[in-house]
Design a protein around this motif. Structure first.
Motif, PDB file in Angstrom:
ATOM      1  N   ALA A  35     -40.793 -51.325 -18.346  1.00 63.76           N
ATOM      2  CA  ALA A  35     -40.533 -50.229 -19.310  1.00 63.76           C
ATOM      3  C   ALA A  35     -40.595 -50.649 -20.571  1.00 63.76           C
ATOM      4  CB  ALA A  35     -39.313 -49.646 -19.055  1.00 63.76           C
ATOM      5  N   TYR A  36     -41.450 -50.371 -21.610  1.00 64.91           N
ATOM      6  CA  TYR A  36     -41.150 -50.699 -23.026  1.00 64.91           C
ATOM      7  C   TYR A  36     -41.987 -49.536 -23.695  1.00 64.91           C
ATOM      8  CZ  TYR A  36     -46.181 -52.380 -23.288  1.00 64.91           C
ATOM      9  OH  TYR A  36     -47.327 -52.580 -22.947  1.00 64.91           O
ATOM     10  N   SER A  37     -41.991 -49.695 -25.021  1.00 61.54           N
ATOM     11  CA  SER A  37     -42.455 -48.617 -25.819  1.00 61.54           C
ATOM     12  C   SER A  37     -43.973 -48.955 -26.200  1.00 61.54           C
ATOM     13  CB  SER A  37     -41.790 -48.535 -27.163  1.00 61.54           C
ATOM     14  OG  SER A  37     -40.335 -48.464 -27.178  1.00 61.54           O
ATOM     15  N   TYR A  38     -44.704 -48.504 -25.096  1.00 62.01           N
ATOM     16  CA  TYR A  38     -46.033 -49.218 -24.960  1.00 62.01           C
ATOM     17  C   TYR A  38     -46.838 -48.368 -26.078  1.00 62.01           C
ATOM     18  CZ  TYR A  38     -46.617 -45.883 -21.358  1.00 62.01           C
ATOM     19  OH  TYR A  38     -46.539 -44.889 -20.373  1.00 62.01           O
ATOM     20  N   GLY A  39     -46.556 -46.967 -26.241  1.00 67.77           N
ATOM     21  CA  GLY A  39     -47.136 -46.120 -27.475  1.00 67.77           C
ATOM     22  C   GLY A  39     -46.978 -46.600 -28.718  1.00 67.77           C
ATOM     23  N   ASP A  40     -45.890 -47.551 -29.231  1.00 68.85           N
ATOM     24  CA  ASP A  40     -45.486 -48.030 -30.278  1.00 68.85           C
ATOM     25  C   ASP A  40     -46.388 -49.241 -30.799  1.00 68.85           C
ATOM     26  OD1 ASP A  40     -44.178 -49.349 -32.596  1.00 68.85           O
ATOM     27  OD2 ASP A  40     -42.373 -48.373 -32.034  1.00 68.85           O
ATOM     28  N   PHE A  41     -47.320 -49.130 -31.951  1.00 65.51           N
ATOM     29  CA  PHE A  41     -48.037 -50.032 -32.224  1.00 65.51           C
ATOM     30  C   PHE A  41     -47.318 -51.490 -32.576  1.00 65.51           C
ATOM     31  CE2 PHE A  41     -51.356 -52.056 -35.322  1.00 65.51           C
ATOM     32  CZ  PHE A  41     -52.335 -52.189 -34.479  1.00 65.51           C
ATOM     33  N   TYR A  42     -46.152 -51.451 -32.882  1.00 68.08           N
ATOM     34  CA  TYR A  42     -45.263 -52.610 -33.212  1.00 68.08           C
ATOM     35  C   TYR A  42     -45.513 -53.428 -31.748  1.00 68.08           C
ATOM     36  CZ  TYR A  42     -41.414 -55.958 -33.701  1.00 68.08           C
ATOM     37  OH  TYR A  42     -40.819 -56.963 -33.553  1.00 68.08           O
ATOM     38  N   TYR A  43     -44.989 -52.615 -30.799  1.00 67.25           N
ATOM     39  CA  TYR A  43     -44.744 -53.243 -29.339  1.00 67.25           C
ATOM     40  C   TYR A  43     -46.034 -53.781 -28.881  1.00 67.25           C
ATOM     41  CZ  TYR A  43     -39.823 -52.204 -29.462  1.00 67.25           C
ATOM     42  OH  TYR A  43     -38.453 -52.209 -29.513  1.00 67.25           O
ATOM     43  N   HIS A  44     -47.171 -52.781 -29.070  1.00 65.64           N
ATOM     44  CA  HIS A  44     -48.684 -52.930 -28.522  1.00 65.64           C
ATOM     45  C   HIS A  44     -49.022 -54.295 -29.186  1.00 65.64           C
ATOM     46  CE1 HIS A  44     -52.291 -52.597 -26.899  1.00 65.64           C
ATOM     47  NE2 HIS A  44     -52.895 -52.708 -28.027  1.00 65.64           N
ATOM     48  N   ALA A  45     -48.679 -54.649 -30.230  1.00 72.16           N
ATOM     49  CA  ALA A  45     -49.215 -56.000 -30.884  1.00 72.16           C
ATOM     50  C   ALA A  45     -49.364 -57.229 -30.047  1.00 72.16           C
ATOM     51  CB  ALA A  45     -48.666 -56.249 -32.376  1.00 72.16           C
ATOM     52  N   ALA A  46     -48.304 -57.447 -29.078  1.00 74.50           N
ATOM     53  CA  ALA A  46     -48.241 -58.510 -28.230  1.00 74.50           C
ATOM     54  C   ALA A  46     -49.358 -58.783 -27.429  1.00 74.50           C
ATOM     55  CB  ALA A  46     -46.910 -58.399 -27.701  1.00 74.50           C
ATOM     56  N   LEU A  47     -49.691 -57.554 -26.952  1.00 76.74           N
ATOM     57  CA  LEU A  47     -51.247 -57.463 -26.254  1.00 76.74           C
ATOM     58  C   LEU A  47     -52.513 -57.750 -27.129  1.00 76.74           C
ATOM     59  CD1 LEU A  47     -50.919 -54.585 -23.446  1.00 76.74           C
ATOM     60  CD2 LEU A  47     -51.357 -57.171 -22.950  1.00 76.74           C
ATOM     61  N   MET A  48     -52.225 -56.888 -28.233  1.00 75.94           N
ATOM     62  CA  MET A  48     -53.374 -56.981 -29.050  1.00 75.94           C
ATOM     63  C   MET A  48     -53.516 -58.637 -29.659  1.00 75.94           C
ATOM     64  SD  MET A  48     -53.619 -55.288 -32.763  1.00 75.94           S
ATOM     65  CE  MET A  48     -52.228 -56.239 -33.492  1.00 75.94           C
ATOM     66  N   ASN A  49     -52.347 -59.162 -29.866  1.00 70.54           N
ATOM     67  CA  ASN A  49     -52.577 -60.457 -30.323  1.00 70.54           C
ATOM     68  C   ASN A  49     -53.325 -61.392 -29.209  1.00 70.54           C
ATOM     69  OD1 ASN A  49     -52.038 -59.730 -33.098  1.00 70.54           O
ATOM     70  ND2 ASN A  49     -49.586 -59.891 -32.597  1.00 70.54           N
ATOM     71  N   GLY A  50     -52.481 -61.172 -28.083  1.00 70.51           N
ATOM     72  CA  GLY A  50     -52.758 -62.018 -27.073  1.00 70.51           C
ATOM     73  C   GLY A  50     -54.308 -61.955 -26.602  1.00 70.51           C
ATOM     74  N   PHE A  51     -54.941 -60.618 -26.832  1.00 66.64           N
ATOM     75  CA  PHE A  51     -56.307 -60.703 -26.405  1.00 66.64           C
ATOM     76  C   PHE A  51     -57.164 -61.362 -27.509  1.00 66.64           C
ATOM     77  CE2 PHE A  51     -55.251 -57.801 -22.953  1.00 66.64           C
ATOM     78  CZ  PHE A  51     -56.210 -58.232 -22.146  1.00 66.64           C
ATOM     79  N   GLY A  52     -56.530 -61.898 -28.695  1.00 69.00           N
ATOM     80  CA  GLY A  52     -57.352 -62.380 -29.825  1.00 69.00           C
ATOM     81  C   GLY A  52     -57.569 -61.409 -30.821  1.00 69.00           C
ATOM     82  N   GLY A  53     -56.973 -60.215 -30.764  1.00 68.78           N
ATOM     83  CA  GLY A  53     -57.269 -59.181 -32.054  1.00 68.78           C
ATOM     84  C   GLY A  53     -56.416 -59.380 -32.976  1.00 68.78           C
ATOM     85  N   GLY A  54     -56.270 -58.092 -33.839  1.00 71.05           N
ATOM     86  CA  GLY A  54     -55.363 -58.283 -34.606  1.00 71.05           C
ATOM     87  C   GLY A  54     -55.952 -56.912 -35.843  1.00 71.05           C
ATOM     88  N   VAL A  55     -55.190 -56.873 -37.029  1.00 73.76           N
ATOM     89  CA  VAL A  55     -55.229 -55.830 -37.530  1.00 73.76           C
ATOM     90  C   VAL A  55     -56.268 -56.072 -38.717  1.00 73.76           C
ATOM     91  CG1 VAL A  55     -54.172 -54.423 -39.162  1.00 73.76           C
ATOM     92  CG2 VAL A  55     -52.686 -55.176 -37.388  1.00 73.76           C
ATOM     93  N   PHE A  56     -56.464 -57.346 -39.317  1.00 73.51           N
ATOM     94  CA  PHE A  56     -57.098 -57.776 -40.600  1.00 73.51           C
ATOM     95  C   PHE A  56     -58.191 -58.888 -40.026  1.00 73.51           C
ATOM     96  CE2 PHE A  56     -53.664 -56.069 -42.454  1.00 73.51           C
ATOM     97  CZ  PHE A  56     -53.992 -54.719 -43.139  1.00 73.51           C
ATOM     98  N   GLY A  57     -59.419 -58.925 -40.719  1.00 69.53           N
ATOM     99  CA  GLY A  57     -60.172 -60.161 -40.510  1.00 69.53           C
ATOM    100  C   GLY A  57     -60.087 -60.638 -41.755  1.00 69.53           C
ATOM    101  N   PRO A  58     -60.908 -61.882 -42.205  1.00 70.38           N
ATOM    102  CA  PRO A  58     -60.795 -62.399 -43.610  1.00 70.38           C
ATOM    103  C   PRO A  58     -60.904 -61.572 -44.494  1.00 70.38           C
ATOM    104  CG  PRO A  58     -62.590 -63.373 -42.082  1.00 70.38           C
ATOM    105  CD  PRO A  58     -61.966 -62.039 -41.372  1.00 70.38           C
ATOM    106  N   GLY A  59     -59.866 -61.794 -45.627  1.00 70.43           N
ATOM    107  CA  GLY A  59     -59.963 -61.048 -46.952  1.00 70.43           C
ATOM    108  C   GLY A  59     -59.353 -59.856 -46.590  1.00 70.43           C
ATOM    109  N   THR A  60     -58.404 -59.480 -45.728  1.00 66.88           N
ATOM    110  CA  THR A  60     -57.754 -58.429 -45.252  1.00 66.88           C
ATOM    111  C   THR A  60     -58.688 -57.251 -45.108  1.00 66.88           C
ATOM    112  OG1 THR A  60     -57.333 -57.764 -47.769  1.00 66.88           O
ATOM    113  CG2 THR A  60     -55.375 -58.993 -46.420  1.00 66.88           C
ATOM    114  N   THR A  61     -59.944 -57.512 -44.565  1.00 66.20           N
ATOM    115  CA  THR A  61     -60.833 -56.577 -43.924  1.00 66.20           C
ATOM    116  C   THR A  61     -60.394 -55.958 -42.824  1.00 66.20           C
ATOM    117  OG1 THR A  61     -62.675 -57.709 -44.804  1.00 66.20           O
ATOM    118  CG2 THR A  61     -63.328 -55.926 -43.258  1.00 66.20           C
ATOM    119  N   PRO A  62     -60.046 -54.678 -42.530  1.00 63.70           N
ATOM    120  CA  PRO A  62     -59.680 -53.826 -41.357  1.00 63.70           C
ATOM    121  C   PRO A  62     -60.335 -54.108 -40.112  1.00 63.70           C
ATOM    122  CG  PRO A  62     -59.520 -52.368 -43.253  1.00 63.70           C
ATOM    123  CD  PRO A  62     -60.289 -53.582 -43.697  1.00 63.70           C
ATOM    124  N   THR A  63     -59.772 -54.489 -39.155  1.00 65.90           N
ATOM    125  CA  THR A  63     -60.565 -54.710 -37.792  1.00 65.90           C
ATOM    126  C   THR A  63     -59.901 -54.069 -36.757  1.00 65.90           C
ATOM    127  OG1 THR A  63     -59.212 -56.668 -37.420  1.00 65.90           O
ATOM    128  CG2 THR A  63     -61.291 -56.946 -38.475  1.00 65.90           C
TER     129      THR A  63
END
Length: 409
Positions: free
Chosen positions: A182-210
């Motif tokens: 059980a965790y707040s999986y609908g909360d983007f803050y908590y989801h970030a652990a999976l997102m970053n684990g898959f090599g994702g993220g919020v920004f690319g170079p020069g803070t371009t949204p990704t």
């Protein structure tokens, strides 16, 4: 002999009040703002008391002011640039870029730093205090999510996502309201652990949204697989529900941070372990966001040198020990973890281990544009109103538009 007679005469006149006494060094009164409560507040006040005692001869005195957290960021934005705020303040790095861009809020401190001081800290915590190549604060402590498990239900915590699902399935009985995870999986803050684990993220170079990158889409699909196909998590998990499930022995494992530990019921025997590695991402670790609280010198302060001395003291070895053992915080100071008492503390050790793979939350002003669209995307995915790809496409468009608007300003 003549000089001696003059000195004796001067002492006599001084004693009679006929000559002025030498002026005492003027005390520099500094104000420090923070948003701590309970043991965090008590530990901070103890350390500031130690600073005041050690610096009484230098004429430096610090007074602390606890500001309610909900109003804290706005209060800094409104008062500090106008010179009405404190000499220094403690806050997480997520607002740092915005304050720097707004101007006259946070003093750059590269001038004060030497190699020894830089090496005092866990490197990623220093990264969180750096904006566009300049350092603006000394890292005090960090917060990060990790795996918290019920030892009675999970004697050995899972090391991989495969093990996590296997254990969680055995402990899930939806009809009885029991779940393996059980965790707040609908909360983007908590989801970030999976997102970053898959090599994702919020920004690319020069803070371009990704936001709609293939890695981010994959991470949301993985989350939905745990929720639906594997069926190991409760639907619509609120923080209140997660706490009650864990306390009633109906949630075997939780992903959460130090704030959750204070909510665990007395009788629950729990342990902490690093978040599992992801078999689906080639064995890469889950990488939660790390928020770092820094000590910042206010740009308008009239006592910047003294304020920096306070920041340096607060992040030193002795202060770190008090903040860790009495304040229950995870100091950014590296050497405190070699202390025998700190080393023996399972909770402090678990967060220290987890931080090795954590990612500092972006401290750029653009980050404030992300939360609302990302939250909307997560909601529409959970409600089946949209596929992960379509929802993230919408979020990407919204963030890109807001970021472009910000840059025009």
């Amino acid at each position: 002999m003549k000089n001696l007679r003059l000195m004796i005469a001067a002492v006599c006149l001084c004693a009679l009040g006929l000559l002025p006494k030498p002026a005492a060094a003027e005390t520099k009164e500094l104000v420090l703002w923070h948003a701590y409560r309970a043991e965090e507040k008590a530990a901070l006040e103890k350390v500031i008391g130690q600073f005041n005692t050690a610096n009484a001869a230098k004429g430096i005195h610090v007074t602390t002011l606890a500001v309610p957290y909900d109003a804290y960021a706005d209060k800094i934005s409104a008062t500090v640039p106008r010179g009405k705020g404190p000499d220094l303040f403690i806050f997480a790095q997520d607002r740092l870029g915005g304050w720097i861009e707004a101007g006259n809020t946070v003093e750059p401190i590269d001038f004060y730093l030497d190699d020894a001081l830089r090496k005092r800290f866990i490197p990623t915590t220093m990264e969180a205090m750096t904006y566009r190549g300049t350092v603006y604060g000394l890292p005090l402590d960090y917060k990060v999510i990790t795996l918290i498990y019920n030892k009675k239900l999970v004697p050995v915590p899972p090391k991989t996502s495969g093990e996590l699902v296997t254990i969680a399935k055995k402990l899930t009985d939806k009809k009885a309201g029991r779940f393996g995870l059980a965790y707040s999986y609908g909360d983007f803050y908590y989801h970030a652990a999976l997102m970053n684990g898959f090599g994702g993220g919020v920004f690319g170079p020069g803070t371009t949204p990704t936001l709609n990158s293939p890695q981010n889409v994959k991470s949301v699909e993985q989350m939905m697989k745990w929720a639906e196909k594997d069926g190991i998590m409760p639907a619509e998990p609120s923080s209140a529900l997660i706490t009650s499930l864990f306390n009633e022995g109906k949630a075997a494992m939780v992903f959460s941070g130090p704030w959750f530990l204070g909510e665990i019921a007395k009788g629950v025997d729990y342990g902490l372990a690093p978040l599992p590695t992801l078999d689906e991402a080639g064995g890469k670790p889950m990488r939660p966001w790390m928020t770092v609280e820094g000590v910042y010198v206010s740009a308008p302060s009239k006592n910047k040198d003294a304020a920096f001395e306070v920041a340096k003291f607060l992040t030193g070895d002795e202060a770190a020990k008090v903040l860790a053992l009495e304040g229950r915080q995870s100091p950014a100071n590296q050497s405190v973890y070699a202390d025998a008492k700190v080393k023996a503390d399972a909770q402090l050790k678990a967060f220290r281990d987890q931080v090795e793979v954590a990612v500092p939350m972006p401290n750029v002003p653009e980050m404030t544009m992300v939360w609302s669209p990302a939250t909307s995307a997560m909601n529409s995915i959970l409600k089946k109103a949209s596929t992960p790809k379509a929802a993230l496409d919408v979020a990407q468009k919204a963030v890109a538009k807001d970021v472009a608007g910000l840059r025009k300003k």
